[in-house]
Design an enzyme around this catalytic site. Sequence first.
Site, PDB file in Angstrom:
ATOM      1  CG  ASP A 205     -38.294 -11.436 -77.599  1.00 38.62           C
ATOM      2  OD1 ASP A 205     -38.798 -12.231 -78.413  1.00 38.62           O
ATOM      3  OD2 ASP A 205     -38.164 -10.215 -77.828  1.00 38.62           O
ATOM      4  CB  SER A 206     -41.857 -15.963 -78.007  1.00 45.38           C
ATOM      5  OG  SER A 206     -40.913 -17.011 -78.081  1.00 45.38           O
TER       6      SER A 206
ATOM      7  CG  ASP B 129     -34.948 -13.383 -79.187  1.00 44.57           C
ATOM      8  OD1 ASP B 129     -34.325 -12.570 -79.894  1.00 44.57           O
ATOM      9  OD2 ASP B 129     -36.182 -13.560 -79.266  1.00 44.57           O
TER      10      ASP B 129
ATOM     11  CE  LYS C 158     -35.138 -14.177 -82.568  1.00 42.22           C
ATOM     12  NZ  LYS C 158     -35.777 -12.835 -82.500  1.00 42.22           N
TER      13      LYS C 158
ATOM     14  CD  GLU D 133     -38.039  -8.530 -82.267  1.00 42.64           C
ATOM     15  OE1 GLU D 133     -38.551  -7.393 -82.411  1.00 42.64           O
ATOM     16  OE2 GLU D 133     -38.599  -9.443 -81.643  1.00 42.64           O
TER      17      GLU D 133
ATOM     18  CD  GLU E 251     -42.585 -13.045 -85.515  1.00 38.51           C
ATOM     19  OE1 GLU E 251     -41.440 -12.901 -85.050  1.00 38.51           O
ATOM     20  OE2 GLU E 251     -43.612 -13.102 -84.815  1.00 38.51           O
TER      21      GLU E 251
END
Length: 276
Positions: A45-46, A84, A114, A116, A189
């Site tokens: 999602d970056s 993500d 993925k 978070e 991270e």
Amino acid sequence: MGRLSIPDINKKYENGETLTMLTAYDAPIARQVDRGGVDMILVGDSAGDNHLGYDDTIPVTLEEALSNTAAVDRTVEDAMVIGDMPFLSYGTSLEESIKNAGKFMKEAGADAVKLETAPYGETTIKIVSRLTELGMPVVGHIGLTPQRMNQIGGGYVQGRGDESSTTVGALVETAEQLEDTGAFSIILEAVTEETGKRVTEAVDVPTIGIGAGRYVDGQVLVITDVLGLSEESYQLSKQYANLNSVIQDAVESYVDDVRGGNFPASENVFDAIDKD
Ligand code: KIV
């Protein structure tokens, strides 16, 4: 041969091979990243601030994330492709989270998803448990989780145990919970090197670090930083090329050629009236 599977990743991990992961958000870059030989490609999602022109990851929609993942899926042959899940595409309800995770695999061709996870993030841990029970491979992501940036208050390194940073213990316990619920790998991270080491020692699944130091099982970086396509540089990253200047030079040459009458030349036109 097909793309790398979880048993392939586990075999590398058990053999002590350091794992490699990079992000990609579109087909041309993903193709080159795959050919470069990484084990895993994260359609992060970056993309928000590295591909879609947003300031951060918060505005990224499920549709945008699925579209990016599908573009990467269509071109990658060897690496595992990880989709993500963007902000609030999971967590609002178990049912919605499962359906949305399923879209990454059923519609966009991802091999894994993925999510978070906040320290002791109960809701996410339950979701991970259900996803893995249903057969969806999950990568956990702890430490500085950008979807919680408004809560954390900025890009603070985690594991320091001060007012803007959770403790090493909380991150170790969260990683253990993710492992228990079936996550096959955990991204760490922007954490202290001590945190990276302690989490890696505590779990028996590969840890992948981005700014997590040297004592983890693998590394991931954001592709635009690696290729020199970003406007900023980060201590946790390393730039291996300067595509900003390569692209600018190419565009300037094109503009000069067109303005100077050097493009198109006779070899670029159909049934040329005269030869140069
Ligand atoms: O979205 C992303 O690219 C990520 C990596 C920084 C791990 O989550």
